[in-house]
Design a protein around this motif. Structure first.
Motif, PDB file in Angstrom:
ATOM      1  N   ILE A   1      43.079  38.926  30.981  1.00 23.94           N
ATOM      2  CA  ILE A   1      43.912  38.317  29.932  1.00 23.94           C
ATOM      3  C   ILE A   1      44.844  39.350  29.297  1.00 23.94           C
ATOM      4  N   SER A   2      44.273  40.484  28.902  1.00 19.11           N
ATOM      5  CA  SER A   2      45.133  41.530  28.309  1.00 19.11           C
ATOM      6  C   SER A   2      45.756  42.402  29.395  1.00 19.11           C
ATOM      7  N   GLU A   3      45.267  42.213  30.644  1.00 16.31           N
ATOM      8  CA  GLU A   3      45.735  42.999  31.798  1.00 16.31           C
ATOM      9  C   GLU A   3      45.562  44.497  31.549  1.00 16.31           C
ATOM     10  N   LYS A   4      44.333  44.832  31.083  1.00 19.64           N
ATOM     11  CA  LYS A   4      44.036  46.239  30.797  1.00 19.64           C
ATOM     12  C   LYS A   4      42.729  46.646  31.474  1.00 19.64           C
ATOM     13  N   ILE A   5      42.661  47.924  31.846  1.00 18.36           N
ATOM     14  CA  ILE A   5      41.389  48.511  32.256  1.00 18.36           C
ATOM     15  C   ILE A   5      40.628  48.748  30.965  1.00 18.36           C
ATOM     16  N   ILE A   6      39.378  48.299  30.913  1.00 12.45           N
ATOM     17  CA  ILE A   6      38.633  48.513  29.668  1.00 12.45           C
ATOM     18  C   ILE A   6      37.324  49.258  29.922  1.00 12.45           C
ATOM     19  N   LYS A   7      37.057  50.180  29.048  1.00 13.06           N
ATOM     20  CA  LYS A   7      35.800  50.924  29.086  1.00 13.06           C
ATOM     21  C   LYS A   7      35.525  51.456  27.678  1.00 13.06           C
ATOM     22  N   CYS A   8      34.282  51.751  27.411  1.00 14.26           N
ATOM     23  CA  CYS A   8      33.895  52.231  26.081  1.00 14.26           C
ATOM     24  C   CYS A   8      34.610  53.537  25.748  1.00 14.26           C
TER      25      CYS A   8
ATOM     26  N   GLU B   1      46.692  53.797  28.330  1.00  8.73           N
ATOM     27  CA  GLU B   1      47.272  52.543  28.831  1.00  8.73           C
ATOM     28  C   GLU B   1      48.703  52.710  29.321  1.00  8.73           C
ATOM     29  N   ASN B   2      49.428  53.645  28.750  1.00  7.17           N
ATOM     30  CA  ASN B   2      50.818  53.846  29.164  1.00  7.17           C
ATOM     31  C   ASN B   2      50.919  54.523  30.526  1.00  7.17           C
ATOM     32  N   ARG B   3      49.891  55.295  30.836  1.00  8.38           N
ATOM     33  CA  ARG B   3      49.912  56.023  32.100  1.00  8.38           C
ATOM     34  C   ARG B   3      49.265  55.220  33.241  1.00  8.38           C
ATOM     35  N   CYS B   4      48.291  54.376  32.898  1.00 10.06           N
ATOM     36  CA  CYS B   4      47.518  53.622  33.897  1.00 10.06           C
ATOM     37  C   CYS B   4      48.430  52.702  34.725  1.00 10.06           C
ATOM     38  N   ILE B   5      48.236  52.728  36.047  1.00  4.64           N
ATOM     39  CA  ILE B   5      49.042  51.868  36.936  1.00  4.64           C
ATOM     40  C   ILE B   5      48.221  50.670  37.436  1.00  4.64           C
ATOM     41  N   LYS B   6      47.004  50.506  36.895  1.00  2.16           N
ATOM     42  CA  LYS B   6      46.126  49.359  37.184  1.00  2.16           C
ATOM     43  C   LYS B   6      45.758  49.234  38.664  1.00  2.16           C
ATOM     44  N   CYS B   7      45.567  50.355  39.302  1.00  2.00           N
ATOM     45  CA  CYS B   7      45.157  50.337  40.715  1.00  2.00           C
ATOM     46  C   CYS B   7      43.680  49.984  40.858  1.00  2.00           C
ATOM     47  N   LYS B   8      42.924  50.101  39.792  1.00  2.00           N
ATOM     48  CA  LYS B   8      41.494  49.758  39.717  1.00  2.00           C
ATOM     49  C   LYS B   8      40.577  50.690  40.518  1.00  2.00           C
ATOM     50  N   MET B   9      41.073  51.840  40.877  1.00  2.00           N
ATOM     51  CA  MET B   9      40.230  52.818  41.579  1.00  2.00           C
ATOM     52  C   MET B   9      39.032  53.213  40.714  1.00  2.00           C
ATOM     53  N   CYS B  10      39.270  53.288  39.407  1.00  2.00           N
ATOM     54  CA  CYS B  10      38.185  53.680  38.493  1.00  2.00           C
ATOM     55  C   CYS B  10      37.059  52.651  38.483  1.00  2.00           C
ATOM     56  N   LEU B  11      37.401  51.375  38.657  1.00  2.00           N
ATOM     57  CA  LEU B  11      36.374  50.337  38.704  1.00  2.00           C
ATOM     58  C   LEU B  11      35.494  50.532  39.931  1.00  2.00           C
ATOM     59  N   ILE B  12      36.151  50.833  41.032  1.00  2.00           N
ATOM     60  CA  ILE B  12      35.418  51.013  42.289  1.00  2.00           C
ATOM     61  C   ILE B  12      34.554  52.267  42.211  1.00  2.00           C
ATOM     62  N   ALA B  13      35.080  53.293  41.565  1.00  2.00           N
ATOM     63  CA  ALA B  13      34.380  54.588  41.545  1.00  2.00           C
ATOM     64  C   ALA B  13      33.165  54.615  40.625  1.00  2.00           C
ATOM     65  N   CYS B  14      33.173  53.824  39.560  1.00  2.00           N
ATOM     66  CA  CYS B  14      32.059  53.899  38.603  1.00  2.00           C
ATOM     67  C   CYS B  14      30.768  53.415  39.262  1.00  2.00           C
ATOM     68  N   PRO B  15      29.763  54.286  39.370  1.00  2.00           N
ATOM     69  CA  PRO B  15      28.530  53.874  40.052  1.00  2.00           C
ATOM     70  C   PRO B  15      27.729  52.834  39.287  1.00  2.00           C
TER      71      PRO B  15
ATOM     72  N   THR C   1      33.173  50.217  34.022  1.00  2.00           N
ATOM     73  CA  THR C   1      34.613  50.139  33.747  1.00  2.00           C
ATOM     74  C   THR C   1      35.064  48.807  34.331  1.00  2.00           C
ATOM     75  N   THR C   2      35.772  48.022  33.539  1.00  2.00           N
ATOM     76  CA  THR C   2      36.156  46.687  34.019  1.00  2.00           C
ATOM     77  C   THR C   2      37.646  46.432  33.787  1.00  2.00           C
ATOM     78  N   TYR C   3      38.100  45.284  34.308  1.00  2.00           N
ATOM     79  CA  TYR C   3      39.497  44.886  34.132  1.00  2.00           C
ATOM     80  C   TYR C   3      39.512  43.567  33.384  1.00  2.00           C
ATOM     81  N   ASP C   4      40.284  43.508  32.309  1.00  2.00           N
ATOM     82  CA  ASP C   4      40.417  42.271  31.545  1.00  2.00           C
ATOM     83  C   ASP C   4      41.704  41.586  31.990  1.00  2.00           C
TER      84      ASP C   4
END
Ligand code: SF4
Length: 159
Positions: free
Chosen positions: A105-112, A82-96, A100-103
């Motif tokens: 409320i907490s403004e975090k990328i979330i994944k298992c 979380e400290n390194r993530c810049i929230k560009c959401k590229m990972c959301l787009i890339a996951c087939p 991987t989602t964006y919350d």
């Protein structure tokens, strides 16, 4: 050997206890939008599927992250720093599989993240629809088949 979350959708009753357990484990809140597992239900046909990150060997999210914020843990989970993530959401787009989602409320990328090897969804599922098993070729194949079927269903519903 690493372990994975194995699915048995035929046992899922769509109670969504896994979603609540996951969000509480990570954010101390009972809030499904903060859950790393999402239950997709088709009430008309009586089918529900708990879905989460597959922890792919050659993960698209890891490859596409411009700042190297997603790395593999010693438990075999792809984990977001979380400290390194810049929230560009590229990972959301890339996951087939859209796992991987964006919350907002907490403004975090979330994944298992496999809960550091003690997954809350497994502990609290009353029906053993999610289990934590050795990542053999057979269990991985089965999980990928469920994910592919799930993706197909989502596309059909969206058409
Ligand atoms: S949102 Fe964060 S984790 Fe995802 S690709 Fe961008 S920097 Fe990496």
């Amino acid at each position: 050997m690493a372990k994975i979350l194995a699915l048995a959708p035929e046992k899922c009753s769509s109670c969504r206890t896994c979603e609540l357990a996951c969000s509480f484990q990570h954010d101390q809140e009972f809030r499904p939008t903060a859950s790393r597992v999402a239950v997709f239900a088709w009430e008309l046909v009586g089918v529900s599927v708990p879905m989460m990150c597959l922890q792919c060997d050659s993960a698209a999210c890891v490859k596409v992250c411009p700042v190297g914020a997603i790395t593999k843990s010693d438990k075999g989970a792809m984990v977001v720093n979380e400290n390194r993530c810049i929230k560009c959401k590229m990972c959301l787009i890339a996951c087939p599989f859209g796992n991987t989602t964006y919350d907002g409320i907490s403004e975090k990328i979330i994944k298992c993240d496999l809960c550091q090897g003690d997954p809350a969804c497994v502990k609290f599922c009353p029906n053993e629809a999610i289990t934590y098993k050795e990542a053999t070729a057979a269990t991985m194949k089965k999980k990928k088949a469920y994910a592919a079927k799930f993706k197909e269903l989502v596309q059909e519903v969206g058409e």
